[in-house]
Design an enzyme around this catalytic site. Structure first.
Site, PDB file in Angstrom:
ATOM      1  N   SER A  12     -59.145  -9.520  26.449  1.00 45.44           N
ATOM      2  CA  SER A  12     -59.398 -10.382  27.601  1.00 45.44           C
ATOM      3  C   SER A  12     -60.895 -10.625  27.770  1.00 45.44           C
ATOM      4  O   SER A  12     -61.550 -11.124  26.857  1.00 45.44           O
ATOM      5  CB  SER A  12     -58.754  -9.781  28.848  1.00 45.44           C
ATOM      6  OG  SER A  12     -58.708 -10.711  29.906  1.00 45.44           O
ATOM      7  N   ASP A  31     -49.366 -16.772  28.125  1.00 44.61           N
ATOM      8  CA  ASP A  31     -50.698 -16.408  28.589  1.00 44.61           C
ATOM      9  C   ASP A  31     -51.470 -17.696  28.849  1.00 44.61           C
ATOM     10  O   ASP A  31     -51.529 -18.562  27.967  1.00 44.61           O
ATOM     11  CB  ASP A  31     -51.408 -15.575  27.517  1.00 44.61           C
ATOM     12  CG  ASP A  31     -52.809 -15.125  27.903  1.00 44.61           C
ATOM     13  OD1 ASP A  31     -53.280 -15.458  29.010  1.00 44.61           O
ATOM     14  OD2 ASP A  31     -53.436 -14.435  27.079  1.00 44.61           O
ATOM     15  N   HIS A  72     -50.262 -11.763  28.873  1.00 46.69           N
ATOM     16  CA  HIS A  72     -51.604 -11.239  29.025  1.00 46.69           C
ATOM     17  C   HIS A  72     -51.535  -9.859  29.688  1.00 46.69           C
ATOM     18  O   HIS A  72     -50.945  -9.698  30.749  1.00 46.69           O
ATOM     19  CB  HIS A  72     -52.448 -12.184  29.897  1.00 46.69           C
ATOM     20  CG  HIS A  72     -53.915 -11.941  29.790  1.00 46.69           C
ATOM     21  ND1 HIS A  72     -54.718 -12.621  28.903  1.00 46.69           N
ATOM     22  CD2 HIS A  72     -54.730 -11.071  30.440  1.00 46.69           C
ATOM     23  CE1 HIS A  72     -55.957 -12.200  29.024  1.00 46.69           C
ATOM     24  NE2 HIS A  72     -55.995 -11.255  29.948  1.00 46.69           N
TER      25      HIS A  72
END
Length: 321
Positions: free
Chosen positions: A155, A257, A287
């Site tokens: 991320s 995501d 995610h």
């Protein structure tokens, strides 16, 4: 493609108990609150110790994972945790770093970079690159082979890893053997999301899968001192003018995501610049899935791809120049 029912139940359950990231309650606490994620067993690693790295804003916390201190110098991964540049620390991602060290057979050095909004862009970038250079400079003491050094992150940490790779190329090293980017934050521009965005997943996956596009807008606002900073490649690595000469890359994306399309666009941009780049999309993934394979078996694929690739790539001895 549909979500595995186990994951759908997990997401629905967490969504009812955890405040949205753009709420005041979330901003005052870790997010998601500790204990909200499934309890994930941490693999055993022979040596785990906390370190301090001299940083541009003061000492940086770091954690050193060595799977076999009796071995000669091993390949190493400098790891940057996720959390939208706002949340996360060495403890939230401890099990992920143990997993990488144990399954890939590499040394891992995790970096506790400064967080927004107290420390806005480019503080995290400065810390990420400083830590990478420190690992390269102190390879012998860490049991690290400096010729087999990689960066990895998930991320926000995936975005930092990508930027660190560019800075290493431009700033005199260290030379990297690989970069592994797990659903990375690649472009902080384009928020709030509007029709016509080049990243359709920001719309199709913008709600309903834990990370939301509205949440990403909030993260960008917390991190960037000025929205115009999103045009800086250190915030949005896909906006770098030149991606040639970078370390080979693995970019892992997740089907459900909002960041899926920008990650895959970055892999295409790397390949267009002549960088060996592989994209793996986790079908049915979301995610935040990385590191939850023991508790949510469908998530194991992402872990296997990353750890297997790191093991395969970094176990090779680099050819002399």
């Amino acid at each position: 493609m549909t979500l595995d029912p186990t994951i759908r139940r997990f997401i629905d359950g967490l969504s009812t108990t955890v405040p949205p990231v753009d709420s005041g309650q979330a901003a005052r606490t870790s997010h998601p609150p500790r204990g909200a994620w499934p309890q994930t067993p941490a693999p055993r690693v022979a040596l785990v110790r906390d370190l301090e790295i001299p940083g541009p804003g003061g000492p940086l916390g770091a954690r050193h994972y060595h799977p076999d201190p009796g071995q000669a110098a091993l390949p190493a991964v400098v790891y940057y945790h996720g959390g939208g540049f706002v949340f996360g620390d060495l403890d939230t991602h401890d099990h992920i770093c143990r997993l990488i060290a144990a399954r890939s057979g590499v040394v891992v050095v995790a970096v506790d970079y400064r967080l927004a909004p107290r420390h806005r862009f480019p503080a995290a970038v400065q810390d990420a690159f400083t830590a990478l250079r420190w690992v390269g400079d102190n390879a012998s003491a860490l049991g690290v082979d400096p010729d087999r050094l990689a960066v990895c992150g998930d991320s926000a940490g995936g975005g930092l890893a990508a930027v660190a790779a560019i800075l290493a190329r431009d700033g005199g090293g260290p030379e990297l053997a690989f970069q592994a980017l797990v659903y990375p934050v690649i472009d902080l521009g384009g928020y709030p999301v509007r029709p016509g965005t080049p990243y359709e997943s920001r719309i199709s996956n913008g709600t309903g899968y834990l990370l939301t596009s509205e949440g990403m807008h909030w993260f960008a606002g917390q991190y960037l001192g000025d929205p115009r900073d999103a045009t800086d490649f250190r915030a949005s690595p896909i906006r770098a003018g030149d991606l040639s000469g970078l370390a080979p890359a693995l970019v892992v994306t997740a089907d459900f995501d909002p960041l899926r399309d920008e990650g895959e666009a970055y892999a295409r941009a790397l390949a267009a610049a002549g960088v060996p780049a592989t994209t793996v999309r986790i079908n049915g993934g979301f995610h935040g899935m990385f590191g939850m394979g023991e508790s949510l078996p469908p998530c194991r694929q992402a872990e296997d791809v990353v750890t297997g690739t790191l093991r395969a790539v970094l176990s090779r001895t680099r050819c002399p120049d």
